[in-house]
Design a protein around this motif. Structure first.
Motif, PDB file in Angstrom:
ATOM      1  N   GLY A  48      22.138  14.506  40.810  1.00 27.45           N
ATOM      2  CA  GLY A  48      21.576  13.616  41.822  1.00 27.45           C
ATOM      3  C   GLY A  48      22.467  12.419  42.085  1.00 27.45           C
ATOM      4  O   GLY A  48      22.635  11.997  43.238  1.00 27.45           O
ATOM      5  N   GLU A  49      23.059  11.869  41.039  1.00 28.15           N
ATOM      6  CA  GLU A  49      23.958  10.726  41.202  1.00 28.15           C
ATOM      7  C   GLU A  49      25.189  11.105  42.026  1.00 28.15           C
ATOM      8  O   GLU A  49      25.603  10.368  42.930  1.00 28.15           O
ATOM      9  CB  GLU A  49      24.388  10.209  39.820  1.00 28.15           C
ATOM     10  N   ARG A  50      25.771  12.257  41.740  1.00 24.53           N
ATOM     11  CA  ARG A  50      26.942  12.714  42.495  1.00 24.53           C
ATOM     12  C   ARG A  50      26.597  12.906  43.973  1.00 24.53           C
ATOM     13  O   ARG A  50      27.347  12.493  44.866  1.00 24.53           O
ATOM     14  CB  ARG A  50      27.475  14.025  41.916  1.00 24.53           C
ATOM     15  N   ARG A  51      25.460  13.533  44.225  1.00 22.92           N
ATOM     16  CA  ARG A  51      25.062  13.792  45.602  1.00 22.92           C
ATOM     17  C   ARG A  51      24.722  12.489  46.333  1.00 22.92           C
ATOM     18  O   ARG A  51      25.030  12.334  47.519  1.00 22.92           O
ATOM     19  CB  ARG A  51      23.866  14.748  45.627  1.00 22.92           C
ATOM     20  N   TRP A  52      24.113  11.548  45.641  1.00 23.04           N
ATOM     21  CA  TRP A  52      23.743  10.282  46.267  1.00 23.04           C
ATOM     22  C   TRP A  52      24.989   9.497  46.679  1.00 23.04           C
ATOM     23  O   TRP A  52      25.074   8.978  47.791  1.00 23.04           O
ATOM     24  CB  TRP A  52      22.899   9.465  45.298  1.00 23.04           C
ATOM     25  N   VAL A  53      25.967   9.424  45.796  1.00 23.52           N
ATOM     26  CA  VAL A  53      27.205   8.712  46.106  1.00 23.52           C
ATOM     27  C   VAL A  53      27.954   9.415  47.236  1.00 23.52           C
ATOM     28  O   VAL A  53      28.486   8.770  48.146  1.00 23.52           O
ATOM     29  CB  VAL A  53      28.093   8.595  44.851  1.00 23.52           C
ATOM     30  N   ASN A  54      27.986  10.733  47.215  1.00 23.72           N
ATOM     31  CA  ASN A  54      28.676  11.481  48.262  1.00 23.72           C
ATOM     32  C   ASN A  54      28.014  11.322  49.624  1.00 23.72           C
ATOM     33  O   ASN A  54      28.665  11.512  50.661  1.00 23.72           O
ATOM     34  CB  ASN A  54      28.750  12.965  47.895  1.00 23.72           C
ATOM     35  N   ARG A  55      26.733  10.987  49.623  1.00 24.11           N
ATOM     36  CA  ARG A  55      26.028  10.771  50.894  1.00 24.11           C
ATOM     37  C   ARG A  55      26.182   9.334  51.389  1.00 24.11           C
ATOM     38  O   ARG A  55      25.717   9.002  52.474  1.00 24.11           O
ATOM     39  CB  ARG A  55      24.539  11.110  50.739  1.00 24.11           C
ATOM     40  N   GLY A  56      26.821   8.495  50.575  1.00 23.20           N
ATOM     41  CA  GLY A  56      27.050   7.110  50.977  1.00 23.20           C
ATOM     42  C   GLY A  56      26.263   6.098  50.183  1.00 23.20           C
ATOM     43  O   GLY A  56      26.343   4.897  50.459  1.00 23.20           O
ATOM     44  N   GLY A  57      25.496   6.543  49.196  1.00 25.19           N
ATOM     45  CA  GLY A  57      24.676   5.627  48.413  1.00 25.19           C
ATOM     46  C   GLY A  57      25.456   4.883  47.348  1.00 25.19           C
ATOM     47  O   GLY A  57      26.610   5.206  47.047  1.00 25.19           O
ATOM     48  N   THR A  58      24.828   3.890  46.766  1.00 25.70           N
ATOM     49  CA  THR A  58      25.455   3.046  45.755  1.00 25.70           C
ATOM     50  C   THR A  58      25.417   3.719  44.390  1.00 25.70           C
ATOM     51  O   THR A  58      24.413   4.307  43.997  1.00 25.70           O
ATOM     52  CB  THR A  58      24.703   1.698  45.662  1.00 25.70           C
ATOM     53  N   LYS A  59      26.528   3.609  43.659  1.00 29.22           N
ATOM     54  CA  LYS A  59      26.580   4.175  42.315  1.00 29.22           C
ATOM     55  C   LYS A  59      25.528   3.529  41.412  1.00 29.22           C
ATOM     56  O   LYS A  59      25.271   2.335  41.508  1.00 29.22           O
ATOM     57  CB  LYS A  59      27.965   3.953  41.710  1.00 29.22           C
ATOM     58  N   GLY A  60      24.970   4.335  40.530  1.00 20.42           N
ATOM     59  CA  GLY A  60      23.995   3.833  39.572  1.00 20.42           C
ATOM     60  C   GLY A  60      22.566   3.810  40.073  1.00 20.42           C
ATOM     61  O   GLY A  60      21.633   3.590  39.281  1.00 20.42           O
ATOM     62  N   THR A  61      22.367   4.080  41.359  1.00 24.63           N
ATOM     63  CA  THR A  61      21.017   3.995  41.920  1.00 24.63           C
ATOM     64  C   THR A  61      20.110   5.087  41.345  1.00 24.63           C
ATOM     65  O   THR A  61      18.932   4.824  41.064  1.00 24.63           O
ATOM     66  CB  THR A  61      21.068   4.123  43.454  1.00 24.63           C
ATOM     67  N   VAL A  62      20.624   6.295  41.194  1.00 22.19           N
ATOM     68  CA  VAL A  62      19.792   7.397  40.709  1.00 22.19           C
ATOM     69  C   VAL A  62      19.284   7.117  39.299  1.00 22.19           C
ATOM     70  O   VAL A  62      18.131   7.413  38.970  1.00 22.19           O
ATOM     71  CB  VAL A  62      20.576   8.721  40.756  1.00 22.19           C
ATOM     72  N   ILE A  63      20.124   6.534  38.474  1.00 20.87           N
ATOM     73  CA  ILE A  63      19.682   6.198  37.111  1.00 20.87           C
ATOM     74  C   ILE A  63      18.564   5.170  37.161  1.00 20.87           C
ATOM     75  O   ILE A  63      17.575   5.258  36.423  1.00 20.87           O
ATOM     76  CB  ILE A  63      20.869   5.680  36.281  1.00 20.87           C
ATOM     77  N   ASP A  64      18.697   4.189  38.041  1.00 20.95           N
ATOM     78  CA  ASP A  64      17.644   3.174  38.189  1.00 20.95           C
ATOM     79  C   ASP A  64      16.334   3.803  38.651  1.00 20.95           C
ATOM     80  O   ASP A  64      15.249   3.433  38.185  1.00 20.95           O
ATOM     81  CB  ASP A  64      18.079   2.103  39.189  1.00 20.95           C
ATOM     82  N   VAL A  65      16.440   4.761  39.576  1.00 19.06           N
ATOM     83  CA  VAL A  65      15.249   5.450  40.057  1.00 19.06           C
ATOM     84  C   VAL A  65      14.638   6.290  38.940  1.00 19.06           C
ATOM     85  O   VAL A  65      13.409   6.346  38.775  1.00 19.06           O
ATOM     86  CB  VAL A  65      15.598   6.337  41.269  1.00 19.06           C
ATOM     87  N   ALA A  66      15.487   6.932  38.142  1.00 22.02           N
ATOM     88  CA  ALA A  66      14.998   7.783  37.056  1.00 22.02           C
ATOM     89  C   ALA A  66      14.206   6.995  36.016  1.00 22.02           C
ATOM     90  O   ALA A  66      13.274   7.530  35.396  1.00 22.02           O
ATOM     91  CB  ALA A  66      16.170   8.498  36.386  1.00 22.02           C
TER      92      ALA A  66
END
Length: 346
Positions: A48-66
């Motif tokens: 999810g983190e890789r896909r989020w960053v590749n879509r333009g999102g900020t690094k570390g966001t998926v971990i915060d959401v998790a």
């Protein structure tokens, strides 16, 4: 002698079950089911983190959401299981406190998704990012995590189907727990004494394979059609429930029924229809979300530009950089000018 050889050949043509699903290091139990759940969560966060960053999102966001979504999801998954299989915990001769023993197995995916989404929504609002976009990034990882989790059912020797003579039939054995004869889950198979229906359909394996296929489908469709606004997640739900429908019909474990069908069969039907409807209707919202809408509000714009430039240099997301605002594209182009080597030489 011929009978022995025939029996040996039949045994070799089946899948054996593990002798146990729980090991002890001193007084501490190590449960395969729990390890599979943890492994699945780790894979889902990583992908999810890789896909989020590749879509333009900020690094570390998926971990915060998790941090919010995972505990909410575990509680929701357990609640769904306890509600839909309440006869296991409530009634004459039952101990309601067993409903708290999540380590003994029993998580309903739809309760986990529903309450996990609540946790994710809280985290997304704190970050100022759209939940549908986050769900799209997480979808393939979630279904892969479900596949890994099914290995836990294999070790627990549960969720199997009816008797079968197919070569991939699953051998299931009687397990013995000397401290509690009724606790088969924490027992050990001694002598590999088969249960009456053995071998059986390994429905956990059917679902595992199906889930991996759904993950590949979702990743392919997202890459080809640049899906957004929750449509990736809707495709995952539709694909998963289509498989869960026929796999659920094969299972023989105890379950509550409505109009002759298992509760999870009805859930699959309803969610499949809802997912297809959402997938169609969400297309009216237009192209995938712009990358700048995925930046966390607490992260400076300059950091997001650097992330996009780094992605361009690594060759991981040229399509996303092309769709980014001018400031991001210009920064990436400047770096590319500094190093004119073709990608193959970098």
């Amino acid at each position: 002698m011929a009978d022995v050889n025939t029996a040996s050949a039949a045994f070799l043509a089946t899948i054996p079950s593990p002798d146990q699903g729980v090991w002890h290091i001193g007084p501490v139990p190590i449960r395969a089911y729990a390890l599979c759940i943890i492994a699945g969560i780790i894979v889902a966060i990583w992908l999810g983190e890789r896909r989020w960053v590749n879509r333009g999102g900020t690094k570390g966001t998926v971990i915060d959401v998790a941090v919010f979504a995972v505990p909410f999801g575990l509680v929701g998954g357990r609640l769904y299981h306890v509600i839909t299989d309440n006869q296991l915990y409530f009634g004459e001769g039952k101990n309601p406190l067993n409903a708290l023993k999540i380590w003994d197995g029993g998580l309903g995916i739809w309760g986990a998704i529903a309450l996990g989404a609540v946790g994710a929504l809280i985290a997304c609002r704190r970050r100022g990012i759209p939940l549908p976009a986050m769900a799209d990034a997480l979808a393939p990882g979630i279904v892969i995590a479900q596949a890994i989790g099914r290995l836990g059912n294999y070790f627990n020797q549960e969720l199997y189907g009816a008797h079968t003579d197919l070569p991939w039939g699953l051998e299931i054995y009687q397990r013995y727990n000397p401290t509690n004869p009724d606790d088969f889950l924490n027992g050990i198979a001694i002598g590999h004494v088969p249960l009456p229906d053995s071998p059986v359909h390994p429905t956990f394996l059917y679902e595992l394979i199906w889930n991996l296929g759904v993950a590949l489908l979702v990743i392919w469709a997202d890459k080809k059609f640049r899906l957004g606004h929750g449509r990736v997640f809707a495709l995952y739900v539709a694909g998963y429930t289509a498989g869960r429908f026929w796999i659920e019909m094969m299972r023989t474990d105890t379950a509550n029924h409505i109009l002759g069908l298992r509760v999870n069969v009805w859930t699959s039907i309803l969610l499949f229809a809802a997912a297809i409807a959402y997938f169609v209707l969400a297309a009216k919202r237009g192209p995938r979300e712009a990358p700048e809408t995925l930046w966390s509000k607490d992260v400076p714009r300059e950091d997001a530009v650097e992330d996009a430039s780094a992605s361009a240099d690594s060759g991981e997301s040229h399509a996303e950089v092309a769709a980014a605002p001018d400031t991001v594209r210009d920064s990436a182009a400047d770096k590319a000018t500094e190093d004119p080597k073709p990608d193959a030489e970098k």
